[in-house]
Design an enzyme around this catalytic site. Structure first.
Site, PDB file in Angstrom:
ATOM      1  N   CYS A   1      35.193  41.424  36.669  1.00 15.94           N
ATOM      2  CA  CYS A   1      34.635  42.681  37.020  1.00 15.94           C
ATOM      3  C   CYS A   1      35.520  43.706  36.914  1.00 15.94           C
ATOM      4  CB  CYS A   1      34.108  42.729  38.341  1.00 15.94           C
ATOM      5  SG  CYS A   1      33.434  44.402  38.895  1.00 15.94           S
ATOM      6  N   ASP A   2      36.655  43.735  37.616  1.00 15.67           N
ATOM      7  CA  ASP A   2      37.890  44.900  37.689  1.00 15.67           C
ATOM      8  C   ASP A   2      38.467  44.696  36.498  1.00 15.67           C
ATOM      9  OD1 ASP A   2      37.275  45.472  40.198  1.00 15.67           O
ATOM     10  OD2 ASP A   2      38.851  44.249  41.093  1.00 15.67           O
ATOM     11  N   VAL A   3      38.748  43.674  35.732  1.00 16.09           N
ATOM     12  CA  VAL A   3      39.344  43.605  34.497  1.00 16.09           C
ATOM     13  C   VAL A   3      38.726  44.139  33.292  1.00 16.09           C
ATOM     14  CG1 VAL A   3      41.074  41.869  35.369  1.00 16.09           C
ATOM     15  CG2 VAL A   3      38.975  41.390  34.029  1.00 16.09           C
TER      16      VAL A   3
END
Length: 471
Positions: free
Chosen positions: A399-401
């Site tokens: 998600c964040d990456v």
């Protein structure tokens, strides 16, 4: 043995140690590297205990070796891949504890330590070791979800940290000036250093945790090196300095990967953040969000059919693994999917973000466990230019990456962090559990993109369905 013979044995052990570290460069040789380092440590123990020191209390030494070995083996066999980051944090803490205990004993033993260099090294080993212990306990608890993973900012946090370090310096200088090494001086330094480690670690959270882990790893090596100076052990100095150097290099690499300065990550507001790091209105979520509603059976079937069509139509495919892959234990079906696509004549690669997961190299460890072809693993800087020419990006538990908010939304915990440019691919297939934000708590607009196919639920089961339909 004579001193030249001691030096020769030390060099042999050090060669084993450095060769083992060098083997960590590739997933295929990392296991052999671990074994080489284990052999080096065993040789070091044998040399120190048998050759250099007579057995004053052989039963105590043997029991300690047995308890430590069995405990480590038991923990290593039972830990899951999702718990590896927490285990690494606690191991850093164990290294700090060992250095602090040896330094403590050396500073308080009789006859008193008279060398100024040895005394100073002992104080530094005690201080850094105790800080590493408490900081690693906090980091491990956050990674194990025993503590809230978001940063904790105390009132006048920077002043508290600076004041604690100043108090340590005052107590150490007072003890040196008085020329005494009573136990209460070292006890006071131990408690103050333990507090400093807590204050340092609670401020770091979210996507910055890999930086904290690598920094604590460096501190454990530094504490060991100073401890080696205090007890006049060349081997401990060399191995500790090697770990410290590699840890600091890794910390620098992690900060570069996140477009952060280490001062900003570790010292918070006490450093001068870059423009992308300045706080604004956007704040991370401090509490877990409820799971998003599951897709209906019809919607899931439609997504599965669309995913199959996209996989069959695409020629260039990039797979993006994340921590969710570890949680779903989906590394094996992910690698099998990649291999199946290669058999179909596709150009398939894995796009690896350096901070994907909860520690540096977490994705490499997971995929190596699934026996991935290491030639398929490509790091962020090399793979990002290829997304624009890629027909399909397959996101598995990440998600964040891959969150475009890092580029377009200022003031979030990931603003300014380089991401894998999955949003530039022609199509995106997301195999995540749900639509909740990642570790940083920042919503991912990629999920709402019209070119994104959402295949939500258990990633392992969904990937297996894709494999079955591609046969």
């Amino acid at each position: 043995m004579s001193d030249p013979q001691y030096l020769l044995v030390d060099l042999v052990v050090l060669v084993f140690f450095l060769t083992g570290i060098a083997r960590f460069r590739s997933p295929e040789s990392a296991r052999a590297g671990s074994l080489l380092i284990a052999v080096a440590l065993l040789l070091g123990i044998v040399v120190i205990v048998l050759a250099r020191r007579p057995f004053h209390a052989p039963a105590v030494v043997l029991v300690a070796l047995a308890v430590g070995s069995l405990t480590g083996a038991f923990a290593a066999r039972r830990v899951t891949m999702t718990r590896i980051p927490a285990m690494v944090a606690f191991q850093n803490g164990a290294g700090g504890l060992a250095a602090a205990l040896v330094s403590f004993v050396q500073l308080t033993r009789e006859p008193l330590v008279t060398s100024g260099i040895a005394h100073t090294a002992g104080m530094l080993g005690l201080t850094i070791g105790a800080m590493t212990l408490s900081g690693s306990l906090i980091a491990g608890a956050k990674l194990a979800n025993l503590l809230r993973h978001t940063p904790v900012e105390l009132p006048r946090h920077g002043w508290i940290f600076s004041g604690t370090l100043t108090a340590i310096l005052i107590v150490a200088c007072w003890g040196a000036i008085q020329n005494v090494h009573l136990i209460y001086f070292t006890t006071a330094i131990s408690l103050l250093a333990f507090l400093a480690g807590v204050v340092l670690a609670i401020r770091v959270g979210g996507a910055d945790m890999p930086v904290l882990i690598s920094f604590l790893n460096a501190l454990s090596g530094l504490a060991a090196a100073f401890c080696g100076v205090a007890v006049a052990n060349r081997l401990l100095i060399a191995c500790g300095a090697t770990v410290a150097a590699s840890g600091f290099i890794l910390t620098h690499a992690m900060c570069r990967a996140m477009n952060r300065r280490w001062q900003t990550v570790l010292l918070g507001a006490g450093a001068s953040p870059t423009q992308s790091e300045r706080p604004t209105k956007v704040e991370p979520r401090s509490e877990p969000q409820p799971p998003s509603p599951p897709l209906s059976d019809d919607a899931q079937a439609t997504s599965l059919a669309a995913a199959i069509d996209a996989l069959r139509d695409a020629h260039r495919i990039l797979l993006v693994p994340g921590y969710g892959m570890a949680l779903a234990n989906a590394q094996v079906p992910t690698v099998r999917l990649a291999n199946r696509l290669k058999e179909m004549g596709k150009d398939v690669k894995f796009a690896i973000h350096p901070i994907a997961g909860r520690m540096p190299g977490h994705m490499h460890v997971l995929l190596a466990e699934a026996e991935v072809d290491s030639d398929m693993l490509v790091d962020l800087e090399d793979i990002n230019p290829e997304f624009a020419q890629t027909e399909l990006a397959v996101v598995v538990g990440a998600c964040d990456v891959v969150n475009p908010a890092a580029i377009h939304v200022p003031g979030t915990p990931i603003s300014g962090m380089p991401i894998l440019s999955a949003h530039e691919a022609q199509r995106v297939l997301v195999c995540n559990l749900d639509l909740r934000p990642g570790y940083s708590g920042v919503d991912n607009p990629l999920y709402q993109d019209s070119k994104t196919i959402l295949l939500l639920g258990d990633a392992s089961a969904n990937l297996q369905q894709l494999l079955d339909r591609l046969r």
